[in-house]
Design a protein around this motif. Sequence first.
Motif, short mmCIF file in Angstrom:
data_model
loop_
_atom_site.label_atom_id
_atom_site.label_comp_id
_atom_site.label_asym_id
_atom_site.label_seq_id
_atom_site.Cartn_x
_atom_site.Cartn_y
_atom_site.Cartn_z
N LEU A 30 0.83 -1.21 0.00
CA LEU A 30 0.00 0.00 0.00
C LEU A 30 0.86 1.26 0.00
O LEU A 30 0.56 2.23 -0.69
CB LEU A 30 -0.93 0.00 1.22
N SER A 31 1.95 1.26 0.77
CA SER A 31 2.84 2.42 0.81
C SER A 31 3.53 2.63 -0.54
O SER A 31 3.69 3.77 -0.99
CB SER A 31 3.89 2.26 1.92
N ILE A 32 3.91 1.53 -1.21
CA ILE A 32 4.51 1.65 -2.55
C ILE A 32 3.48 2.17 -3.55
O ILE A 32 3.79 2.99 -4.43
CB ILE A 32 5.08 0.30 -3.02
N LEU A 33 2.22 1.71 -3.42
CA LEU A 33 1.14 2.20 -4.28
C LEU A 33 0.93 3.70 -4.09
O LEU A 33 0.70 4.43 -5.06
CB LEU A 33 -0.16 1.44 -3.99
N SER A 34 1.01 4.16 -2.85
CA SER A 34 0.87 5.60 -2.57
C SER A 34 2.00 6.40 -3.23
O SER A 34 1.78 7.48 -3.76
CB SER A 34 0.86 5.85 -1.06
N MET A 35 3.24 5.85 -3.18
CA MET A 35 4.36 6.51 -3.87
C MET A 35 4.09 6.57 -5.37
O MET A 35 4.36 7.60 -6.02
CB MET A 35 5.66 5.73 -3.62
N ALA A 36 3.58 5.47 -5.93
CA ALA A 36 3.27 5.44 -7.37
C ALA A 36 2.18 6.45 -7.72
O ALA A 36 2.25 7.11 -8.76
CB ALA A 36 2.83 4.03 -7.77
N ASP A 37 1.18 6.61 -6.84
CA ASP A 37 0.10 7.58 -7.08
C ASP A 37 0.64 9.01 -7.06
O ASP A 37 0.19 9.86 -7.84
CB ASP A 37 -1.00 7.41 -6.03
N ILE A 38 1.59 9.28 -6.16
CA ILE A 38 2.21 10.61 -6.11
C ILE A 38 2.94 10.89 -7.42
O ILE A 38 2.83 11.96 -8.02
CB ILE A 38 3.16 10.73 -4.90
N GLY A 39 3.72 9.89 -7.89
CA GLY A 39 4.43 10.05 -9.16
C GLY A 39 3.49 10.15 -10.34
O GLY A 39 3.71 10.94 -11.27
#
Length: 276
Positions: A30-39
Amino acid sequence: MYLVTMLGNLLIILAVISDSHLHTPMYFFLSILSMADIGFTSSTIPKMILDIQTHSGVISYAGCLIQLSFFYLFVCLDSTLLTVMAYDRFVAICYPLHYLVIMNPRHCSLLVLGSFMISIMNSQLHCLLMSQLAFCANVEIPHFFCDPPQLLKLACNDTSTSEILIYFIGVIFGGVPLSGIIFSYYKIVSSILRVPSSGGKYKAFVTCASHLSAVCLFYGTGLGVYLSSTVSHSLKKGAVASVVYTIVTPMLNPFIYSLRNRDIKRALQRLLNRTT
């Protein structure tokens, strides 16, 4: 909306990092998905905001290719991470006793690394195809970012081969992850139906509800963008669909994962208390 997207996803990342109770595979993904959403949202929206403020819609050829490359990197990363999260839920529900053995830290890291490698390959293929196009002078893109379907319409040379390759790449890099998600949920539903108690079925369903909502939102808006660009010739409808895809989806993901998740809410509460 952009600030809400950034704040929401950053809070999810900080909550997962700061709370030891969330150091599990599900919240790691989930934290990696949030990073991807920011990018994902940052690859297009800041330039759009700058253009609105300066009343200028100019982007260089190199800048257009860079924007396109980052956009497709994070779009594909979102897609592959949602597939990885579906696999995680499949293992948790169908093989609960072996979950910690199968989803060990090394395996989780390899899944994330594989997602990054696939996403980089996808973005570079799109970038390579677009770099082969020839454009006339003073090209105006009827969009707020460099989108391949729009660029193909503006090219001066024959684009039939590029169009076929673009949609073939889209089917491979979009269809395969979606097929993985559908297969995972087919196995999950089959496993849930075999649970004797209604309480057990409800608990198993709740663990998948947030992820399933995010998948429907991501793929639903994504299909809307590309169907609107191929079926409808209205530039306004295509732009509206793209805004929903690039802004609304990343903005809603933190709410989807936090509003009905007690662990995330507790972690955010502890984080805010520590900050204040």
